[in-house]
Design an enzyme around this catalytic site. Structure first.
Site, PDB file in Angstrom:
ATOM      1  N   PRO A   2       7.554  11.074   2.426  1.00 59.86           N
ATOM      2  CA  PRO A   2       8.377  11.797   3.405  1.00 59.86           C
ATOM      3  C   PRO A   2       7.650  12.982   4.047  1.00 59.86           C
ATOM      4  CG  PRO A   2       9.718  11.206   1.518  1.00 59.86           C
ATOM      5  CD  PRO A   2       8.310  10.819   1.181  1.00 59.86           C
ATOM      6  N   GLY A  11      10.276  -8.481  34.701  1.00 60.46           N
ATOM      7  CA  GLY A  11      11.457  -7.839  35.261  1.00 60.46           C
ATOM      8  C   GLY A  11      12.584  -7.750  34.244  1.00 60.46           C
ATOM      9  N   PHE A  31       0.847  -1.188   0.000  1.00 58.34           N
ATOM     10  CA  PHE A  31       0.000   0.000   0.000  1.00 58.34           C
ATOM     11  C   PHE A  31       0.884   1.241   0.000  1.00 58.34           C
ATOM     12  CE2 PHE A  31      -3.199   2.860   2.022  1.00 58.34           C
ATOM     13  CZ  PHE A  31      -4.287   2.589   1.207  1.00 58.34           C
ATOM     14  N   GLU A  82      -2.043   3.028  10.696  1.00 61.07           N
ATOM     15  CA  GLU A  82      -3.470   3.077  10.359  1.00 61.07           C
ATOM     16  C   GLU A  82      -4.223   4.106  11.204  1.00 61.07           C
ATOM     17  OE1 GLU A  82      -3.513   1.699   7.803  1.00 61.07           O
ATOM     18  OE2 GLU A  82      -2.161   0.013   7.926  1.00 61.07           O
ATOM     19  N   LEU A 128       0.957   4.736   0.124  1.00 61.21           N
ATOM     20  CA  LEU A 128       0.334   6.027   0.436  1.00 61.21           C
ATOM     21  C   LEU A 128       1.322   6.999   1.072  1.00 61.21           C
ATOM     22  CD1 LEU A 128      -2.149   7.869   0.617  1.00 61.21           C
ATOM     23  CD2 LEU A 128      -2.751   6.744   2.767  1.00 61.21           C
TER      24      LEU A 128
END
Length: 377
Positions: free
Chosen positions: A125, A333, A120, A357, A122
């Site tokens: 930068p 721990g 995907f 998302e 999309l």
């Protein structure tokens, strides 16, 4: 939560899959920052990569709830492998929802088999939470589109066969399917990520990359408002259930450790503050699962509120995963800070869930609008 017999049977198969193919190797994949082809082939062989591909196109045709269970189980085993299913399915949804019959027949069968992997494209930068700021361009020249731009943080962009690239064409957002082996496409692996380290992120450069106009999904102007947003809705649903898986894994690891570990002459699980942490983890995980189940139920009904409920589920589940993983490390721990224990990886992966998302803050902003004018009941 109510499950059909088919969903229960599928869940048992999902559990068997991660026990054999995922849990023994997840730590190694994380350390090596790569997903071996054998793991992807195993996921493909089950048909899970085609979970949402319609049966007539060679897919599994899962309903939303069964798909959710698959994501929860993979999230319990390895969030990086779950992220492959997420982005691959987002591309599948975009093609199935917005592609022509010819487009669907061309791409979906290969996606269902795992013969082609989708990514995907999309984020850029300068365009992360604000997709409207994308700068990648698609110039029309006859029957060809010429793409130029750069995409970043692309999950499985290093090995994907097909990239769903969002760009601007004549000033309007568009979505274009780009074969990764086309001239003009180059990719640079991204290493050193905090979590989901085996997701094989990449930066994608597009320099005068030519694709046929038939690779365009939907009309100009629909790229973000329709193609991207509907795909992101399924991405959020996948991440929400994957977050439940992280919380579930953190709870299971903590329950085992507190049963085995003895301090001050008493098992850890018998110390009151430890019991309080275990209780909180259990309740938060169950609440997150219920929200995801509700979102899936509404998706299967094609209910108009499904998108809103998916956003609520993703917001709550991501936070629940982070809290559960944090408490799991605290319970373990010093051991919990070591790669010898899976809770260390769960904590790093959980943080990613609060960012991808839609970050927690973006969900808070959008959900506040609904909270001010609708009843939560």
């Amino acid at each position: 939560m109510e499950w059909t017999d088919s969903q229960t049977t599928q869940r048992e198969a999902f559990d068997a899959f991660i026990k054999e193919h995922v849990l023994p190797h997840a730590g190694t994949w994380d350390r090596e920052e790569r997903m071996p082809s054998a793991a992807i082939q195993a996921l493909a062989a089950t048909g899970y990569l085609g979970a949402l591909v319609p049966r007539e196109m060679g897919g599994a045709g899962f309903d939303a709830l069964t798909f959710g269970l698959l994501n929860e189980t993979l999230g319990r085993g390895c969030s990086s492998l779950r992220s492959l299913l997420t982005v691959h399915t987002m591309v599948i949804h975009a093609i199935d929802r917005w592609g022509t019959r010819t487009t669907r027949e061309r791409w979906l069968p290969a996606f269902a088999r795992g013969a082609s992997l989708g990514a995907f494209g999309l984020t850029e930068p300068q365009a992360g939470s604000d997709p409207g700021a994308i700068e990648t361009t698609a110039e029309e020249r006859g029957d060809t589109l010429i793409l130029n731009g750069r995409k970043r943080w692309i999950t499985f962009g290093e090995i994907a066969d097909v990239l769903l690239i969002f760009a601007r064409c004549q000033g309007a957002p568009c979505a274009v399917l780009v074969e990764a082996d086309r001239p003009g496409v180059s990719r640079t692996p991204i290493r050193g990520m905090l979590g989901t380290r085996a997701s094989m992120l990449a930066e994608i450069d597009l320099v005068n990359c030519e694709v046929p106009r038939e690779n365009l999904l939907a009309r100009h102007g629909f790229g973000l408002s329709h193609v991207a947003q509907s795909a992101l809705d399924w991405g959020r649903y996948s991440v929400a259930w994957g977050s439940v898986g992280i919380a579930h894994a953190a709870l299971e690891a903590s329950a085992r450790y507190t049963e085995e570990r003895v301090q001050f002459g008493t098992k850890l699980r018998d110390h009151q503050l430890i019991r309080a942490m275990l209780t909180e983890m259990h309740v938060q995980t169950k609440a997150a699962a219920l929200l995801c189940w509700n979102a899936g139920r509404l998706k299967d009904q094609r209910h108009p509120s499904a998108i809103l409920e998916t956003s609520i589920a993703k917001y709550f589940a991501a936070r629940a995963a982070m809290r559960a993983a944090t408490d799991a490390v605290q319970i373990h721990g010093a051991s919990g800070c070591s790669a010898d224990q899976p809770v260390e990886r769960l904590l790093r992966d959980a943080k990613i869930m609060e960012i991808i998302e839609g970050s927690n803050q973006l969900h808070q902003i959008s959900l506040a609008d609904y909270a001010s004018r609708t009843s939560p009941l």
